[in-house]
Every structure is written in C-alpha cells, then in structure tokens.
Design a protein around this motif. Structure first.
Motif, short mmCIF file in Angstrom:
data_model
loop_
_atom_site.label_atom_id
_atom_site.label_comp_id
_atom_site.label_asym_id
_atom_site.label_seq_id
_atom_site.Cartn_x
_atom_site.Cartn_y
_atom_site.Cartn_z
N TYR A 9 15.86 20.25 2.38
CA TYR A 9 14.84 19.34 2.86
C TYR A 9 15.63 18.53 4.01
N ASP A 10 14.88 18.47 5.12
CA ASP A 10 15.40 17.82 5.99
C ASP A 10 14.48 16.52 6.10
N GLU A 11 15.30 15.17 5.82
CA GLU A 11 14.42 14.09 5.72
C GLU A 11 13.92 13.69 7.01
N GLU A 12 14.72 13.81 8.13
CA GLU A 12 14.52 13.37 9.56
C GLU A 12 13.05 14.06 9.82
N LEU A 13 13.23 15.24 10.00
CA LEU A 13 12.26 16.06 10.48
C LEU A 13 10.88 16.23 9.43
N GLY A 14 11.12 16.12 8.17
CA GLY A 14 10.01 16.04 7.24
C GLY A 14 9.55 17.48 6.95
N VAL A 15 10.61 18.28 6.74
CA VAL A 15 10.59 19.91 6.38
C VAL A 15 11.35 20.31 5.07
N VAL A 16 10.81 21.06 4.33
CA VAL A 16 11.35 21.82 3.37
C VAL A 16 11.27 23.23 3.48
N VAL A 17 12.48 24.08 3.55
CA VAL A 17 12.44 25.36 3.82
C VAL A 17 12.85 25.90 2.49
N VAL A 18 12.14 26.99 1.75
CA VAL A 18 12.39 27.32 0.61
C VAL A 18 12.71 29.05 1.06
N ARG A 19 13.92 29.28 0.54
CA ARG A 19 14.47 30.66 0.90
C ARG A 19 14.38 31.67 -0.26
N THR A 20 14.10 32.92 -0.19
CA THR A 20 14.13 33.71 -1.21
C THR A 20 14.94 34.73 -0.69
N ALA A 21 15.46 35.61 -2.04
CA ALA A 21 16.33 36.71 -1.69
C ALA A 21 15.77 38.01 -0.85
N ILE A 22 14.62 38.06 -1.08
CA ILE A 22 13.65 39.41 -0.45
C ILE A 22 12.47 38.63 0.10
N GLU A 23 12.35 38.96 1.36
CA GLU A 23 11.07 38.34 2.09
C GLU A 23 9.70 38.52 1.21
N THR A 24 8.89 37.57 1.27
CA THR A 24 7.70 37.84 0.62
C THR A 24 6.55 38.15 1.20
N ASP A 25 5.56 38.80 0.93
CA ASP A 25 4.45 39.42 1.55
C ASP A 25 3.33 38.43 1.44
N VAL A 56 0.69 -1.28 -0.02
CA VAL A 56 0.20 0.12 0.02
C VAL A 56 1.00 1.28 -0.04
N VAL A 57 0.32 2.41 -0.46
CA VAL A 57 0.95 3.59 -0.70
C VAL A 57 1.42 4.06 0.67
N GLU A 58 2.49 4.61 0.98
CA GLU A 58 2.94 5.61 2.23
C GLU A 58 2.23 6.87 2.09
N GLU A 59 1.93 7.48 3.34
CA GLU A 59 1.54 8.74 3.50
C GLU A 59 2.60 9.28 4.34
N ARG A 60 3.01 10.44 4.24
CA ARG A 60 4.28 11.20 5.24
C ARG A 60 3.68 12.48 5.32
N PRO A 61 4.03 13.25 6.56
CA PRO A 61 3.61 14.71 6.62
C PRO A 61 5.11 15.41 6.23
N LEU A 62 4.82 16.36 5.34
CA LEU A 62 5.77 17.24 4.85
C LEU A 62 5.38 18.70 5.33
N THR A 63 6.19 19.52 5.81
CA THR A 63 5.92 20.63 6.19
C THR A 63 6.77 21.77 5.38
N ILE A 64 5.99 22.57 4.94
CA ILE A 64 6.60 23.67 4.07
C ILE A 64 6.74 24.87 4.62
N TYR A 65 7.93 25.36 4.67
CA TYR A 65 8.36 26.77 5.18
C TYR A 65 8.71 27.85 3.93
N LEU A 66 8.40 29.15 3.96
CA LEU A 66 8.97 30.01 3.10
C LEU A 66 9.56 31.07 3.91
N ASN A 67 11.04 30.79 3.71
CA ASN A 67 11.76 31.71 4.57
C ASN A 67 11.68 31.36 6.22
N ALA A 68 10.88 32.10 6.91
CA ALA A 68 11.10 31.57 8.43
C ALA A 68 9.81 31.32 8.61
#
Length: 278
Positions: free
Chosen positions: A88-104, A38-50
């Motif tokens: 991407y931190d596989e152990e924490l299940g976290v992706v952080v996307v960083r941009t040159a300028i803070e987004t609104d 059966v297909v796995e399901e894993r939580p993935l938390t997405i961050y944009l900058n902080a």
C-alpha cells in the motif's frame, strides 16, 4: 442489553481518527452556524500484479483488506490463490496485490458492469458464476440473538454515530459481534470484512453478517460466496436478492428494527426462543 465496547471486537470503528472525517461549517434552519464533522472520501486504486483493476472511493482505513476482499469477492482471487504480497502506497493511494502465479482476469474485466451499489459497486457479467452447486450450512438463528445484535451494533461508537453518511458491516457469531467495518459504500465495508477473514483465516460456516445496507442481489451473492450462511440488515430487499438467497439456501433477515424483522429466506431456521417472547 449492554452497549458493545470497541475493545471486545477484533476490529472496531475508530470515530476519533482525524483522517476519517473532516470539519465543516453548516447553517441550520434557524440561520445559526453549526460546526460538524463529515466523512472523508479518498480514491484507492487496486492493482492485481501489474494490472490496474479499479479505483474505488473509500473512507481510507484498512486499504489492504479492502483490496484483498474486493478481488476475492469478484472471483479474481481464488481461496487457494497464493498471495505473495500486499503493498500500500498512502501517498499515491494505490494497493498492489501480488500472487505467485499470474491470474486470468482479463476476460472478467472486459465484462465489467456498474451495479446499484454505492461507491465502487462493481461486479461482472458472470456474477452468478460460482453459485451453481453452492450449498450453505443450515444454521439456526435465535430471535434473542438478533435483538441483542441489533441493540449492540446500533450503539457501538462508530463513524455513523459521529458523522453519518456511512455504511457498516459486522461479522457475528450468535449474539456476539466479532469485527465491525465501515465505509462510504456498503460493498467496501463487506470487502474489508472479506479481506480480514482471508488474512486471519476466520471460518465462515457458523457466522452471521450484519449490514446496514440494502439486501440487493450483489450483497446476497457476496455473502454466499464468502460462505456465510446468515445475512441480516436493518434495510430492505430487492426481488433478485430474494431469488438468489432462496436458490443458495442463504438465511436472509431484513428490516431489523427494535423487536421487528422480516425473514424472506430460511424461515425454518428461525428459533423463537423464550427470551425473545418475554
């Protein structure tokens, strides 16, 4: 028609990856024990900058593309935004996307709503923002190409054929599938495609997006915002999806099974060629 080989795709499903499925035992209608995967399901938390944006349930592959595509499809990452890193931190299940300028994006987060989509399915109250004035290329679609795509994609080795309970999205040009993504939610599969296209700088104006999922308003909007002029599915439509497709000039074809389909937008772009007639 030949079966599509994974090595002809820029990105292909990997049904043999043990991280994407898990073994379980079931009992069938005869009371017999059956082993299956059966297909796995894993939580993935997405961050944009902080800022934490969302936690999605995903099968677990291509997390960086999923994060980039999700942010882009939600309008939180503009096409001209400079991305300085995707971590991407596989152990924490976290992706952080960083941009040159803070987004609104705080205002968008305050208007977040839950949609009809599987898994994350999150869009925002201003989901129609960006569609005003949008005009998609008027790309012709040959019936023979649709039939060839349906045959090839449905027979490509995939998690769907291995374990089921998963959606697929494939980027195509004419009768040629280019990249194929799968996930437990159809939105996740589309977001992975969007992220890959952004990283690889793949032009969208001559492409077709094939999906196994329902053609709801949010699916139509994502396809239009990605600049892809043709959306195809083996599933059906919602009324709002039809209205949005006709508003932006998106060619939408659904219920594609065998040699049958229904076109609800862009009907004048369908080319009924000789090969299809035969």
């Amino acid at each position: 028609m030949a079966t599509l080989r994974p090595d002809t795709l820029a990105v292909a499903p990997d049904p043999g990856d043990p991280m994407l499925t898990a073994p379980v035992t079931a009992i069938d209608e005869h009371g017999e024990e059956v082993a299956l995967r059966v297909v796995e399901e894993r939580p993935l938390t997405i961050y944009l900058n902080a800022r934490e944006i969302v936690t999605a349930m995903t099968v677990g592959d291509h997390p960086e593309w999923l994060a980039l595509g999700f942010l882009a499809n939600q309008g939180m990452l503009r096409p001209d935004e400079e991305v300085t890193g995707v971590d991407y931190d596989e152990e924490l299940g976290v992706v952080v996307v960083r941009t040159a300028i803070e987004t609104d994006h705080e205002a968008k987060l305050s208007r977040a709503t839950r949609t009809s989509g599987c898994a994350v399915g999150t869009v925002f109250g201003d989901m129609m923002e960006g569609l005003e004035g949008l005009t998609l290329p008027a790309v012709s679609v040959r019936v023979s190409d649709l039939l060839a795509l349906s045959h090839a994609i449905n027979r490509t080795p995939s998690l769907y054929l291995e374990a089921g309970a998963i959606h697929g999205t494939c980027l195509c040009r004419g009768a040629e599938p280019l990249a194929y993504f799968e996930d437990v939610g159809r939105h996740n599969a589309v977001d992975k495609l969007a992220g890959w296209m952004r990283v690889e700088r793949v032009p969208a104006g001559d492409k077709i997006m094939y999906t196994t999922g329902r053609l709801t308003s949010e699916m139509v909007i994502k396809c239009a915002m990605m600049g892809i002029p043709v959306l195809v599915s083996r599933s059906g439509f919602t009324a709002w999806g039809v209205r949005v497709a006709r508003q932006v000039g998106l060619t939408v074809i659904g219920r594609l099974k065998g040699k049958r389909f229904l076109c609800i937008s862009g009907q004048d772009r369908i080319v009924r060629d000789a090969e299809a007639a035969e």
